[in-house]
Design a protein around this motif. Structure first.
Motif, PDB file in Angstrom:
ATOM      1  N   ASP A 143       0.933  -1.090   0.069  1.00 57.77           N
ATOM      2  CA  ASP A 143      -0.110   0.048   0.171  1.00 57.77           C
ATOM      3  C   ASP A 143       1.018   1.166  -0.075  1.00 57.77           C
ATOM      4  O   ASP A 143       1.246   1.678   1.031  1.00 57.77           O
ATOM      5  CB  ASP A 143      -0.905   0.053   1.221  1.00 57.77           C
ATOM      6  CG  ASP A 143      -1.855   1.057   1.151  1.00 57.77           C
ATOM      7  OD1 ASP A 143      -2.064   1.938   0.067  1.00 57.77           O
ATOM      8  OD2 ASP A 143      -2.262   1.481   2.258  1.00 57.77           O
ATOM      9  N   ASP A 144       1.205   1.739  -1.066  1.00 53.46           N
ATOM     10  CA  ASP A 144       1.943   2.924  -1.223  1.00 53.46           C
ATOM     11  C   ASP A 144       1.279   4.081  -1.824  1.00 53.46           C
ATOM     12  O   ASP A 144       1.653   5.251  -2.038  1.00 53.46           O
ATOM     13  CB  ASP A 144       3.254   2.756  -2.266  1.00 53.46           C
ATOM     14  CG  ASP A 144       2.650   2.309  -3.784  1.00 53.46           C
ATOM     15  OD1 ASP A 144       1.507   2.457  -3.843  1.00 53.46           O
ATOM     16  OD2 ASP A 144       3.370   2.461  -4.850  1.00 53.46           O
ATOM     17  N   GLY A 145      -0.061   3.866  -1.667  1.00 48.72           N
ATOM     18  CA  GLY A 145      -0.903   5.220  -2.176  1.00 48.72           C
ATOM     19  C   GLY A 145      -1.189   5.343  -3.531  1.00 48.72           C
ATOM     20  O   GLY A 145      -2.058   6.127  -3.986  1.00 48.72           O
ATOM     21  N   THR A 146      -1.096   4.185  -4.399  1.00 49.32           N
ATOM     22  CA  THR A 146      -1.034   4.415  -5.815  1.00 49.32           C
ATOM     23  C   THR A 146      -2.405   3.910  -6.199  1.00 49.32           C
ATOM     24  O   THR A 146      -3.129   4.576  -7.084  1.00 49.32           O
ATOM     25  CB  THR A 146      -0.211   3.263  -6.519  1.00 49.32           C
ATOM     26  OG1 THR A 146       1.306   3.656  -6.404  1.00 49.32           O
ATOM     27  CG2 THR A 146      -0.237   3.432  -8.148  1.00 49.32           C
ATOM     28  N   TRP A 147      -3.041   2.638  -5.668  1.00 48.63           N
ATOM     29  CA  TRP A 147      -4.214   1.981  -6.239  1.00 48.63           C
ATOM     30  C   TRP A 147      -5.267   2.215  -4.584  1.00 48.63           C
ATOM     31  O   TRP A 147      -4.895   1.964  -3.580  1.00 48.63           O
ATOM     32  CB  TRP A 147      -4.039   0.599  -6.440  1.00 48.63           C
ATOM     33  CG  TRP A 147      -3.181   0.181  -7.434  1.00 48.63           C
ATOM     34  CD1 TRP A 147      -1.833   0.420  -7.358  1.00 48.63           C
ATOM     35  CD2 TRP A 147      -3.510   0.210  -8.986  1.00 48.63           C
ATOM     36  NE1 TRP A 147      -1.372   0.041  -8.742  1.00 48.63           N
ATOM     37  CE2 TRP A 147      -2.351   0.230  -9.653  1.00 48.63           C
ATOM     38  CE3 TRP A 147      -4.830   0.287  -9.580  1.00 48.63           C
ATOM     39  CZ2 TRP A 147      -2.164  -0.128 -11.115  1.00 48.63           C
ATOM     40  CZ3 TRP A 147      -4.770   0.356 -10.855  1.00 48.63           C
ATOM     41  CH2 TRP A 147      -3.525  -0.088 -11.681  1.00 48.63           C
ATOM     42  N   LEU A 148      -6.491   2.444  -5.113  1.00 49.67           N
ATOM     43  CA  LEU A 148      -7.419   2.202  -4.089  1.00 49.67           C
ATOM     44  C   LEU A 148      -8.162   0.901  -4.184  1.00 49.67           C
ATOM     45  O   LEU A 148      -8.639   0.575  -3.124  1.00 49.67           O
ATOM     46  CB  LEU A 148      -8.440   3.520  -4.334  1.00 49.67           C
ATOM     47  CG  LEU A 148      -7.944   4.869  -4.044  1.00 49.67           C
ATOM     48  CD1 LEU A 148      -9.126   5.922  -4.100  1.00 49.67           C
ATOM     49  CD2 LEU A 148      -7.341   5.144  -2.456  1.00 49.67           C
ATOM     50  N   SER A 149      -7.916   0.371  -5.247  1.00 56.19           N
ATOM     51  CA  SER A 149      -8.640  -1.020  -5.237  1.00 56.19           C
ATOM     52  C   SER A 149      -8.076  -1.619  -6.338  1.00 56.19           C
ATOM     53  O   SER A 149      -7.782  -1.132  -7.409  1.00 56.19           O
ATOM     54  CB  SER A 149     -10.355  -0.996  -5.387  1.00 56.19           C
ATOM     55  OG  SER A 149     -10.576  -0.537  -6.448  1.00 56.19           O
ATOM     56  N   THR A 150      -7.879  -2.993  -6.489  1.00 59.05           N
ATOM     57  CA  THR A 150      -7.381  -3.906  -7.694  1.00 59.05           C
ATOM     58  C   THR A 150      -8.149  -5.116  -7.738  1.00 59.05           C
ATOM     59  O   THR A 150      -8.620  -5.360  -6.999  1.00 59.05           O
ATOM     60  CB  THR A 150      -5.991  -4.020  -7.318  1.00 59.05           C
ATOM     61  OG1 THR A 150      -5.507  -4.688  -6.212  1.00 59.05           O
ATOM     62  CG2 THR A 150      -5.106  -2.768  -7.622  1.00 59.05           C
ATOM     63  N   VAL A 151      -8.398  -5.612  -8.895  1.00 59.37           N
ATOM     64  CA  VAL A 151      -8.946  -6.953  -9.381  1.00 59.37           C
ATOM     65  C   VAL A 151      -7.952  -7.970  -8.372  1.00 59.37           C
ATOM     66  O   VAL A 151      -6.784  -8.021  -8.606  1.00 59.37           O
ATOM     67  CB  VAL A 151      -8.930  -6.895 -10.604  1.00 59.37           C
ATOM     68  CG1 VAL A 151      -9.621  -8.495 -10.948  1.00 59.37           C
ATOM     69  CG2 VAL A 151      -9.777  -6.085 -11.167  1.00 59.37           C
ATOM     70  N   SER A 173      -3.239  11.288  -8.971  1.00 53.42           N
ATOM     71  CA  SER A 173      -2.067  10.952  -8.590  1.00 53.42           C
ATOM     72  C   SER A 173      -1.602   9.331  -8.616  1.00 53.42           C
ATOM     73  O   SER A 173      -0.668   9.092  -9.038  1.00 53.42           O
ATOM     74  CB  SER A 173      -2.021  10.956  -6.721  1.00 53.42           C
ATOM     75  OG  SER A 173      -3.056  10.594  -6.247  1.00 53.42           O
ATOM     76  N   GLY A 174      -2.458   8.475  -8.451  1.00 52.35           N
ATOM     77  CA  GLY A 174      -2.308   7.337  -8.641  1.00 52.35           C
ATOM     78  C   GLY A 174      -2.252   6.813  -9.992  1.00 52.35           C
ATOM     79  O   GLY A 174      -1.302   5.848 -10.331  1.00 52.35           O
ATOM     80  N   SER A 175      -2.734   7.386 -10.784  1.00 51.97           N
ATOM     81  CA  SER A 175      -2.802   7.227 -12.386  1.00 51.97           C
ATOM     82  C   SER A 175      -1.242   7.257 -12.949  1.00 51.97           C
ATOM     83  O   SER A 175      -0.563   6.622 -13.640  1.00 51.97           O
ATOM     84  CB  SER A 175      -3.595   7.939 -13.153  1.00 51.97           C
ATOM     85  OG  SER A 175      -5.073   7.584 -12.845  1.00 51.97           O
ATOM     86  N   ALA A 176      -0.744   8.472 -12.452  1.00 53.93           N
ATOM     87  CA  ALA A 176       0.695   8.656 -13.061  1.00 53.93           C
ATOM     88  C   ALA A 176       1.433   7.705 -12.198  1.00 53.93           C
ATOM     89  O   ALA A 176       2.506   7.306 -12.923  1.00 53.93           O
ATOM     90  CB  ALA A 176       1.126  10.318 -12.558  1.00 53.93           C
ATOM     91  N   LEU A 177       1.408   7.503 -10.865  1.00 53.24           N
ATOM     92  CA  LEU A 177       2.350   6.397 -10.234  1.00 53.24           C
ATOM     93  C   LEU A 177       2.326   5.121 -10.864  1.00 53.24           C
ATOM     94  O   LEU A 177       3.441   4.541 -11.039  1.00 53.24           O
ATOM     95  CB  LEU A 177       1.806   6.491  -8.717  1.00 53.24           C
ATOM     96  CG  LEU A 177       2.630   7.668  -7.988  1.00 53.24           C
ATOM     97  CD1 LEU A 177       1.990   7.473  -6.596  1.00 53.24           C
ATOM     98  CD2 LEU A 177       4.242   7.371  -7.998  1.00 53.24           C
ATOM     99  N   ALA A 178       1.282   4.670 -11.347  1.00 52.06           N
ATOM    100  CA  ALA A 178       0.998   3.329 -11.655  1.00 52.06           C
ATOM    101  C   ALA A 178       1.764   3.165 -12.958  1.00 52.06           C
ATOM    102  O   ALA A 178       2.335   2.070 -13.333  1.00 52.06           O
ATOM    103  CB  ALA A 178      -0.486   3.131 -11.973  1.00 52.06           C
ATOM    104  N   VAL A 179       1.737   4.598 -13.985  1.00 54.95           N
ATOM    105  CA  VAL A 179       2.471   4.170 -14.997  1.00 54.95           C
ATOM    106  C   VAL A 179       4.156   4.499 -14.939  1.00 54.95           C
ATOM    107  O   VAL A 179       4.895   3.737 -15.139  1.00 54.95           O
ATOM    108  CB  VAL A 179       2.060   5.378 -15.979  1.00 54.95           C
ATOM    109  CG1 VAL A 179       3.111   5.549 -17.218  1.00 54.95           C
ATOM    110  CG2 VAL A 179       0.906   5.024 -16.448  1.00 54.95           C
TER     111      VAL A 179
END
Length: 465
Positions: free
Chosen positions: A44-52, A159-165
């Protein structure tokens, strides 16, 4: 700060993933497993709020593999993330506010286009609550940090969209951009952030921040990925009253670039950022035709966004929630929403008239240039700096982005490397409405990327005329 920086670790591009799936060195299931493992390794680094969940993600990838004609799909098995203000059927849309959350019963049409094209949905990415902010700290969940380290903010609201990439977990993510939310986090994480002309991508299924200004945007590691994703997402939607068709493809003619006088550029005392941007300008002047253009009407329009009645437009969506559940809202976001109550209808009409005057002045400038080049951000901040001065820091982050949608412009945040002390540097290329392809062409040129697909599409369009 620079000693702790490392920057983005961009993963396989869309083209590379497609090639892997086509030649058999990889498969959608293999790609899904890699993505799931990469996300799990970070925690949990703040990138995703939920994942499959992993098993479900692999099953979804297998279902794509078994879809008739799947290998011909333009995004066959390519993973994506979706900002958590955009609906995906059966998944909670939270806007980073647990008490506001609801489960969507329909996927946003723009996201559905991606899924129909073979993309693999991975999860929902973090954001500043109610998409209100450019810094990434306005969330009750884990506050994300920039990949450049040093406790730098990730930027927001996407924020999370940029980090995930930037972390290499996915090649692209769907974000939004009302006041810079798709460009600022891209700049702070060293990726490409593309905010198209308003209306080219449907905003149906997006919980609006300011409905008259909202755009869906794309985060990616390169312009080719942006081109591929934009080609799928763009399309008229009669359910979106702002929807319109794409403009012309770039015809290959020289691009005239407007550069503001150096004296008009603001870096808020950040000498390293100033030096990095001026080096970029010198390089740009060697490659393109440059004209001097004043930023004054653009900045004047930007000041209207949060110093004018547009902040009240957020109350159309969130006013009732603010009245009924104020304690459920992040304190800074609550303060901003409440400021919208101070404006009258007279204020709104006065601002609209002022904006129209500024649009007329800006339109005359577009007769002399095709693209306007400015910094994406003038400086950076740490999480603690933003917490101490949340409004002031946010205003500085939006100095070059706030005016974009008000003046009906498109924008691309282009990563340029780092400053002398190791922080991210990014240029923003702006264009008048529907000149998306011209701006993307210059962005590709700056990044030394060929655009054979775009050139082929332009040829096809010209042949049909």
């Amino acid at each position: 700060m620079g000693s702790h920086a490392h920057g983005p670790s961009i993963g396989p591009s869309v083209a590379e993933i497609l090639d892997s799936h086509a030649c058999g060195t990889g498969s959608p299931v293999d790609t899904a497993a890699r993505v799931a493992d990469a996300i799990a390794a970070r925690g949990d680094d703040g990138t995703w709020l939920s994942t499959v969940p992993r098993a479900e993600l692999l099953a979804a990838a297998a279902a794509i593999e078994n879809r008739p004609g799947a290998r011909t799909l333009p995004l066959y098995g390519v993973p994506l993330g979706v900002k958590d203000s955009i609906d995906v059927a059966g998944v909670p849309t939270t806007l980073s506010c647990p008490d506001y959350a609801y489960v969507a019963d329909r996927t946003a049409p723009a996201v559905q286009r991606l899924l129909d094209a073979g993309a693999l949905y991975v999860g929902k990415t973090n954001l500043d609550q109610f998409a209100t902010g450019l810094n990434g700290t306005r969330t009750p969940y884990t506050v994300p940090r920039s990949v450049f380290g040093g406790e730098l903010i990730s930027g927001g609201s996407s924020s999370g969209s940029a980090l995930a990439v930037a972390l290499g977990q996915i090649p692209f993510a769907v974000a939004t951009d009302t006041a810079g939310s798709g460009r600022v986090p891209a700049a702070l994480n060293g990726v490409v952030g593309f905010k198209p002309s308003r209306g080219l991508i449907s905003t149906v299924g997006l919980v609006p921040a300011c409905k008259s200004l909202d755009c869906l945007s794309v985060m990616a590691g390169c312009i080719d990925d942006v081109d591929r994703v934009f080609d799928v997402m763009a399309g008229r939607d009669d359910d979106d009253p702002w929807s319109r068709d794409r403009g012309p493809r770039h015809d290959g003619t020289p691009i005239r670039v407007g550069l503001p006088p150096v004296a008009e550029l603001e870096f808020f005392g950040d000498d390293a950022m100033r030096a990095a941007h001026l080096r970029f300008r010198v390089q740009l002047e060697r490659r393109v035709t440059v004209v001097e253009v004043s930023l004054e009407p653009f900045l004047a329009a930007g000041a209207l966004l949060y110093q004018g009645p547009w902040v009240a437009e957020r109350l159309v969506e969130f006013g009732d929630f603010l009245a009924e559940r104020p304690d459920s809202i992040h304190p800074v976001v609550r303060e901003i929403l409440r400021s919208g109550l101070d404006y009258t209808a007279v204020d709104a009409f006065a601002a609209l008239q002022q904006l129209q005057n500024l649009k007329a002045r800006a339109s005359r400038l577009w007769q002399t240039m095709d693209v306007l080049a400015v910094p994406t951000i003038g400086t950076t901040f740490t999480v603690e700096q933003v917490r101490q001065r949340p409004i002031d820091c946010n205003t500085m982050l939006g100095h070059y982005t706030h005016f974009g949608n008000l003046l009906d412009l498109l924008g691309v945040a282009v990563p340029l490397g780092v400053t002398s002390d190791g922080r991210p540097c990014s240029a923003m290329l702006l264009g008048d409405a529907l000149r998306d392809d011209t701006v993307l062409a210059l962005a590709a040129q700056i990044l030394d990327e060929p655009r054979p697909r775009a050139a082929a599409a332009a040829t096809t369009v010209q042949e049909q005329v």
